[in-house]
Design a protein around this motif. Structure first.
Motif, PDB file in Angstrom:
ATOM      1  N   TYR A 130       0.774  -1.242   0.000  1.00  0.00           N
ATOM      2  CA  TYR A 130       0.000   0.000   0.000  1.00  0.00           C
ATOM      3  C   TYR A 130       0.802   1.288   0.000  1.00  0.00           C
ATOM      4  O   TYR A 130       0.227   2.370   0.073  1.00  0.00           O
ATOM      5  CB  TYR A 130      -0.977   0.016   1.181  1.00  0.00           C
ATOM      6  CG  TYR A 130      -0.331  -0.183   2.547  1.00  0.00           C
ATOM      7  CD1 TYR A 130       0.634   0.696   3.032  1.00  0.00           C
ATOM      8  CD2 TYR A 130      -0.695  -1.264   3.344  1.00  0.00           C
ATOM      9  CE1 TYR A 130       1.228   0.514   4.266  1.00  0.00           C
ATOM     10  CE2 TYR A 130      -0.113  -1.455   4.594  1.00  0.00           C
ATOM     11  CZ  TYR A 130       0.846  -0.569   5.052  1.00  0.00           C
ATOM     12  OH  TYR A 130       1.428  -0.756   6.274  1.00  0.00           O
ATOM     13  N   THR A 135       0.456   3.065  -5.369  1.00  0.00           N
ATOM     14  CA  THR A 135      -1.018   3.142  -5.365  1.00  0.00           C
ATOM     15  C   THR A 135      -1.599   4.338  -6.120  1.00  0.00           C
ATOM     16  O   THR A 135      -2.818   4.513  -6.122  1.00  0.00           O
ATOM     17  CB  THR A 135      -1.548   3.227  -3.912  1.00  0.00           C
ATOM     18  OG1 THR A 135      -1.064   4.445  -3.302  1.00  0.00           O
ATOM     19  CG2 THR A 135      -1.101   2.049  -3.064  1.00  0.00           C
ATOM     20  N   GLU A 152      -3.178  -6.769   4.881  1.00  0.00           N
ATOM     21  CA  GLU A 152      -2.906  -5.558   4.098  1.00  0.00           C
ATOM     22  C   GLU A 152      -4.176  -4.706   4.015  1.00  0.00           C
ATOM     23  O   GLU A 152      -4.165  -3.501   4.282  1.00  0.00           O
ATOM     24  CB  GLU A 152      -2.435  -5.956   2.689  1.00  0.00           C
ATOM     25  CG  GLU A 152      -1.894  -4.795   1.863  1.00  0.00           C
ATOM     26  CD  GLU A 152      -0.444  -4.436   2.194  1.00  0.00           C
ATOM     27  OE1 GLU A 152       0.120  -4.990   3.154  1.00  0.00           O
ATOM     28  OE2 GLU A 152       0.116  -3.583   1.481  1.00  0.00           O
ATOM     29  N   MET A 156      -4.967  -0.918   5.458  1.00  0.00           N
ATOM     30  CA  MET A 156      -5.323   0.161   4.528  1.00  0.00           C
ATOM     31  C   MET A 156      -6.587   0.895   4.949  1.00  0.00           C
ATOM     32  O   MET A 156      -6.711   2.096   4.750  1.00  0.00           O
ATOM     33  CB  MET A 156      -5.494  -0.407   3.113  1.00  0.00           C
ATOM     34  CG  MET A 156      -4.191  -0.892   2.500  1.00  0.00           C
ATOM     35  SD  MET A 156      -4.443  -1.879   1.003  1.00  0.00           S
ATOM     36  CE  MET A 156      -4.673  -0.619  -0.251  1.00  0.00           C
ATOM     37  N   THR A 168      -4.069   7.441   1.565  1.00  0.00           N
ATOM     38  CA  THR A 168      -5.328   6.682   1.589  1.00  0.00           C
ATOM     39  C   THR A 168      -6.286   7.115   0.480  1.00  0.00           C
ATOM     40  O   THR A 168      -7.030   6.286  -0.039  1.00  0.00           O
ATOM     41  CB  THR A 168      -6.028   6.802   2.955  1.00  0.00           C
ATOM     42  OG1 THR A 168      -6.106   8.179   3.304  1.00  0.00           O
ATOM     43  CG2 THR A 168      -5.267   6.057   4.036  1.00  0.00           C
TER      44      THR A 168
END
Ligand SMILES: [Zn+2]
Length: 286
Positions: A130, A135, A152, A156, A168
């Motif tokens: 992540y 990402t 994971e 997240m 995020t």
């Protein structure tokens, strides 16, 4: 009778008659991998990775993204460090960051389109982990089935945690994406042993690596951030920001044993020397 015929025709048209003007390429007969250029990161101190200046050769990291195309579907592996949305209409390279300076010269979607795909046509998305340099464009693949390890995903979407290089917002759309929880056992993506996702935790709680059995190129392991510099393989140095250093050591040992047994080549994703030597999309390995 005429009415019935017309209805039958309408049903047929509804089933097969409205294909979009542009469709994904026909699936290839054998497995292939495309390597995309998703940017460069400069200015990271080797000290972050427990090295002194001069102990590692590379002065910058590269950020590749990969598309795996199998006769039965497609898998996007990692999605870059700067989102396509940061590009202006002039298409000029985009630079972001203060300590680590990231630069991206081409949007991922343009590179995907060049080989015939739109994000909405990709079957599976998997992230090695992540961290934000993997990402950036993850939300574009929220229509794919997301392949992720439970620890994971928990991290997240769990409470915000300290010290993580995590963005995020870049993966928020995955929360409601069709999701397949995989691992900790090896996960065989297409069911024929040719595309395997292996649990390799430590860098993050559910870090994973990708093994491919390519017919011409041979067996290949795409290592995510199991390593950052090739020098880590001999020295055993672990990054300072590791989630769990002991897990990383165990994962590295397991993957090194696997590489030997499978006679697989290793691609360290951020390693500039590895990347420089690779064919880039639209060329591919098969
Ligand atoms: Zn990384």
């Amino acid at each position: 009778m005429f009415f019935m015929k017309k209805r039958f025709l309408a049903i047929l048209l509804a089933i097969g008659g409205c294909a979009p003007a542009q469709t994904a390429p026909k699936p290839p007969k054998s497995l292939r991998i495309y390597v995309f250029d998703c940017g460069v990161i400069k200015g990271l101190s080797p000290a972050l990775f427990n090295f002194k200046e001069g102990e590692v050769k590379a002065t910058e990291f590269v950020v590749p993204c990969y598309l795996i195309v199998h006769p039965k579907g497609t898998l996007m592996w990692d999605t870059g460090t700067i989102p396509d949305s940061a590009f202006k209409s002039d298409g000029a390279p985009v630079t972001q960051g203060t300590n680590a300076i990231m630069t991206v010269t081409r949007p991922l979607k343009a590179q995907l389109a060049e080989v015939g795909y739109k994000p909405s046509e990709i079957t599976y998305l998997a992230l090695s982990h992540y961290h934000s340099d993997h990402t950036a464009n993850a939300n574009d693949f929220a229509g794919s089935t997301w392949l992720v390890q439970q620890p994971e995903r928990d991290y997240m979407f769990g409470p915000p945690q300290q010290g993580a290089i995590i963005n995020t917002a870049s993966f928020s759309a995955l929360k409601n994406a069709k999701t397949k929880i995989i691992g900790p056992a090896d996960y065989d993506v297409f069911g024929d042993g040719k595309v395997i996702i292996k649990f390799a935790p430590g860098h993050t709680p559910g870090h994973q690596v990708l093994f491919l059995k390519l017919a011409k190129f041979g067996p290949l392991l795409v290592a995510g951030d199991l390593y950052h510099y090739p020098e880590e393989r001999a020295s055993g140095n672990i990054p300072t920001f590791e989630y769990n250093a002991d897990q990383s050591r165990a994962s590295r040992a397991a993957i090194e044993a696997f590489l030997k047994q499978a006679k697989a080549q290793l691609w360290i994703e951020h390693d500039a020397a590895t990347f420089a030597a690779l064919k880039k999309a639209p060329a591919f390995y098969e």
